[in-house]
Design a protein around this motif. Structure first.
Motif, PDB file in Angstrom:
ATOM      1  N   PHE A   8       0.753  -1.221   0.202  1.00  0.00           N
ATOM      2  CA  PHE A   8       0.130  -0.232  -0.166  1.00  0.00           C
ATOM      3  C   PHE A   8       0.206   1.331   0.465  1.00  0.00           C
ATOM      4  O   PHE A   8       1.028   2.463  -1.128  1.00  0.00           O
ATOM      5  CB  PHE A   8      -0.436  -0.119   1.772  1.00  0.00           C
ATOM      6  CG  PHE A   8      -1.775  -0.903   1.463  1.00  0.00           C
ATOM      7  CD1 PHE A   8      -3.131  -1.128   0.020  1.00  0.00           C
ATOM      8  CD2 PHE A   8      -2.332  -2.103   1.537  1.00  0.00           C
ATOM      9  CE1 PHE A   8      -4.421  -1.402   0.000  1.00  0.00           C
ATOM     10  CE2 PHE A   8      -3.313  -2.692   1.823  1.00  0.00           C
ATOM     11  CZ  PHE A   8      -4.443  -2.747   1.096  1.00  0.00           C
ATOM     12  N   LEU A   9       1.726   1.282   1.126  1.00  0.00           N
ATOM     13  CA  LEU A   9       2.600   2.374   0.525  1.00  0.00           C
ATOM     14  C   LEU A   9       3.499   2.945  -0.558  1.00  0.00           C
ATOM     15  O   LEU A   9       3.605   4.156  -0.600  1.00  0.00           O
ATOM     16  CB  LEU A   9       3.558   2.584   2.183  1.00  0.00           C
ATOM     17  CG  LEU A   9       3.442   1.966   3.170  1.00  0.00           C
ATOM     18  CD1 LEU A   9       4.517   2.560   4.187  1.00  0.00           C
ATOM     19  CD2 LEU A   9       2.619   3.984   3.920  1.00  0.00           C
TER      20      LEU A   9
ATOM     21  N   THR B  65       1.934   2.445  -3.309  1.00  0.00           N
ATOM     22  CA  THR B  65       0.860   3.015  -4.250  1.00  0.00           C
ATOM     23  C   THR B  65       0.621   4.610  -3.392  1.00  0.00           C
ATOM     24  O   THR B  65       0.419   5.603  -3.969  1.00  0.00           O
ATOM     25  CB  THR B  65      -0.461   2.903  -3.862  1.00  0.00           C
ATOM     26  OG1 THR B  65      -0.096   1.110  -4.831  1.00  0.00           O
ATOM     27  CG2 THR B  65      -1.311   2.695  -5.016  1.00  0.00           C
ATOM     28  N   TRP B  66       0.822   4.515  -1.934  1.00  0.00           N
ATOM     29  CA  TRP B  66      -0.068   5.748  -1.427  1.00  0.00           C
ATOM     30  C   TRP B  66       1.635   6.877  -1.304  1.00  0.00           C
ATOM     31  O   TRP B  66       1.778   7.907  -1.704  1.00  0.00           O
ATOM     32  CB  TRP B  66      -0.543   5.764  -0.390  1.00  0.00           C
ATOM     33  CG  TRP B  66      -1.680   4.995  -0.348  1.00  0.00           C
ATOM     34  CD1 TRP B  66      -1.839   4.902  -0.890  1.00  0.00           C
ATOM     35  CD2 TRP B  66      -1.598   4.395   1.183  1.00  0.00           C
ATOM     36  NE1 TRP B  66      -3.353   3.640  -0.538  1.00  0.00           N
ATOM     37  CE2 TRP B  66      -2.322   3.702   0.796  1.00  0.00           C
ATOM     38  CE3 TRP B  66      -1.370   3.845   2.340  1.00  0.00           C
ATOM     39  CZ2 TRP B  66      -3.790   2.890   1.803  1.00  0.00           C
ATOM     40  CZ3 TRP B  66      -2.156   3.218   2.969  1.00  0.00           C
ATOM     41  CH2 TRP B  66      -2.930   2.643   3.015  1.00  0.00           C
ATOM     42  N   ILE B  67       3.308   6.581  -1.395  1.00  0.00           N
ATOM     43  CA  ILE B  67       4.253   7.074  -0.768  1.00  0.00           C
ATOM     44  C   ILE B  67       5.203   7.361  -1.407  1.00  0.00           C
ATOM     45  O   ILE B  67       5.933   7.806  -1.408  1.00  0.00           O
ATOM     46  CB  ILE B  67       4.296   7.304   0.938  1.00  0.00           C
ATOM     47  CG1 ILE B  67       4.853   5.991   1.314  1.00  0.00           C
ATOM     48  CG2 ILE B  67       3.395   8.146   1.817  1.00  0.00           C
ATOM     49  CD1 ILE B  67       5.150   6.264   2.365  1.00  0.00           C
TER      50      ILE B  67
ATOM     51  N   SER C 162       8.869   4.496   1.918  1.00  0.00           N
ATOM     52  CA  SER C 162       8.686   3.589   2.563  1.00  0.00           C
ATOM     53  C   SER C 162       9.471   3.368   2.948  1.00  0.00           C
ATOM     54  O   SER C 162       9.671   2.125   3.979  1.00  0.00           O
ATOM     55  CB  SER C 162       8.336   2.745   1.072  1.00  0.00           C
ATOM     56  OG  SER C 162       6.877   2.604   0.250  1.00  0.00           O
TER      57      SER C 162
ATOM     58  N   GLU D  23      -1.178  -3.226  -4.952  1.00  0.00           N
ATOM     59  CA  GLU D  23      -2.246  -3.617  -3.627  1.00  0.00           C
ATOM     60  C   GLU D  23      -2.406  -5.004  -3.524  1.00  0.00           C
ATOM     61  O   GLU D  23      -1.799  -5.770  -2.488  1.00  0.00           O
ATOM     62  CB  GLU D  23      -2.857  -2.213  -3.801  1.00  0.00           C
ATOM     63  CG  GLU D  23      -3.091  -0.796  -3.501  1.00  0.00           C
ATOM     64  CD  GLU D  23      -4.333  -0.002  -3.652  1.00  0.00           C
ATOM     65  OE1 GLU D  23      -4.984  -0.990  -3.898  1.00  0.00           O
ATOM     66  OE2 GLU D  23      -3.765   0.871  -3.850  1.00  0.00           O
TER      67      GLU D  23
END
Length: 423
Positions: A172-173, A175-177, A182, A264
């Motif tokens: 997830f990280l 994708t997000w940051i 990460s 994800e």
């Protein structure tokens, strides 16, 4: 009076709870770092063999240094050794953090970045060769022998929780940051491990042969393992399962090219086996697996091979997740039984060396399995390679079960009863 099978027996010791926090932080950081680097390398190269080389870079130092590391651990105080391991890991993580910095990845060639990552992974293999024996030895000095089985269950459970969260959060990280930040999370958890370690007291050195010549010490450790048929059988079985059932090393290919579920979905796939294993080990704290341990271990590894075959053949995302989840369920049984065998059957003064041999048999076979999976995927194709690995696991279990009646009849309940009487 405590019940005979107290599911919280080990948790009644304060330092063991701190030890679990430390173990969680390190496993979380290490598993998350491995996922981030896997994703980065495959994104850079789109090569299954490049993924396999990650494992090879870690196994070379892990195998070549393992026995020497076990000797060093047995000769030194365990808290100090663990401090050095965590600091070493932290330096490597900071290096990988810099290597994923866009400023560097955009100005350096792909080849230079890739080789730099491999170099730091190699150094990580050196650290791991010391980390495993140190953690194994330290735990045995935190709880009494009568609580070894329960401590092994909780320690393995925490390992699985971290193995669940590390890959899932990494997916997830990313994708997000992004990959770079990460890696910053990995460094933060290494710092948490250092803080937890400061809450554990230094322990006495239990080895009566301080200053023993290295070669004599190493020979004694290897001889003990190969003469103890129970330990040797457990390690050999798990080594084969991990070596040929290393489908997780190919998950980036399944996620990106076969199942097409992105980062994800990759995180979910990577976390699925650890979730299954954690659930099994949580249950095992209440329902010990010491009775008929040999047959349970054989059945668990056979079922693991079946799950790997199903995963390899599946083209449906949630069926693949379920197959990996079930592989984790049965692998959890294997881990608990194997760790209990090692804790009960290993003398205090040889724990570092026995754990080092264990790391060669099992721990390092993770990396060798990753290389084997990458190589066979290149030669046979990804799906065929995974099915081949699962099939080899089934064949090995059948041969072991038929040829070793002593192992089939293994029962650990008697050993635990003896330790309860002693204490």
């Amino acid at each position: 009076m405590k019940p005979k099978n107290d599911p919280y027996e080990a948790l009644r010791y304060r330092e063991f709870n701190v030890f679990l926090i430390l173990r969680f932080a390190m496993v979380f950081a290490w598993s998350m770092q491995f996922i981030v680097i896997e994703w980065q390398v495959y994104s850079l190269t789109k090569s299954a063999l490049s993924l396999g080389i990650i494992g090879l870079m870690e196994i070379i130092p892990a195998v070549s240094m393992a026995l020497f590391a076990g000797h060093i651990v047995d000769q030194n105080e365990k808290k100090g050794m663990l401090l050095k391991c965590i600091l070493g890991f932290s330096v490597i993580s900071i290096g990988l953090f810099l290597l994923t910095w866009p400023l560097i990845t955009s100005s350096w060639s792909t080849q230079v970045v890739l080789y730099s990552i491999y170099f730091l992974v190699f150094l990580g293999g050196l650290v791991r060769s010391f980390l495993g024996p140190t953690v194994f030895s330290l735990m045995s000095q935190i709880v009494p022998k009568k609580a070894y089985s329960n401590a092994a269950t909780w320690s393995s459970s925490v390992w699985q929780i971290a193995s669940v969260l590390g890959p899932a959060i990494a997916g997830f990280l990313i994708t997000w940051i992004g990959i770079h930040w990460s890696m910053c999370t990995v460094v933060a958890f290494a710092i948490i491990a250092l803080i937890a370690l400061s809450k554990i007291e230094s322990k006495p050195i239990l080895n009566p042969k301080i200053g023993e010549p290295v070669m004599q010490s190493l020979k004694e450790g290897v001889k003990f393992v190969f003469q103890n048929k129970t330990i040797l059988g457990a390690l050999s079985l798990d080594m084969i399962a991990v070596l040929f059932g290393g489908a997780v090393a190919l998950l980036p290919i399944f996620a990106q090219d076969i199942l097409k579920v992105g980062s994800e979905g990759f995180g979910i796939l990577r976390a699925a086996p650890a979730i299954g294993a954690f659930l099994t080990m949580f249950v095992s704290a209440y329902v010990p697996m010491n009775k008929n341990a040999g047959m349970k271990l054989l059945a668990a590894i056979f079922a693991f091979g079946l799950c790997i075959i199903v995963f390899g053949l599946s083209t449906i995302f949630w069926l693949s997740v379920f197959a990996l989840f079930m592989s984790g369920v049965v692998d959890g049984i294997s881990v608990v039984i194997r760790q209990t065998i090692l804790q009960l059957k290993t003398p205090d003064h040889m724990r570092g060396r026995v754990a080092a041999v264990n790391s060669i048999f099992v721990g390092s076979s993770n990396e060798l399995g990753a290389f084997e999976s990458g190589l066979t995927a290149k030669l046979m194709g990804t799906v065929t390679a995974v099915v081949f690995g699962g099939s080899m696991t089934l064949i090995t279990v059948l041969i072991t079960g038929i040829s070793s009646p002593t192992f089939r009849n293994l029962d650990l309940e008697k050993d635990l009863e003896e330790h309860r009487k002693e204490e």
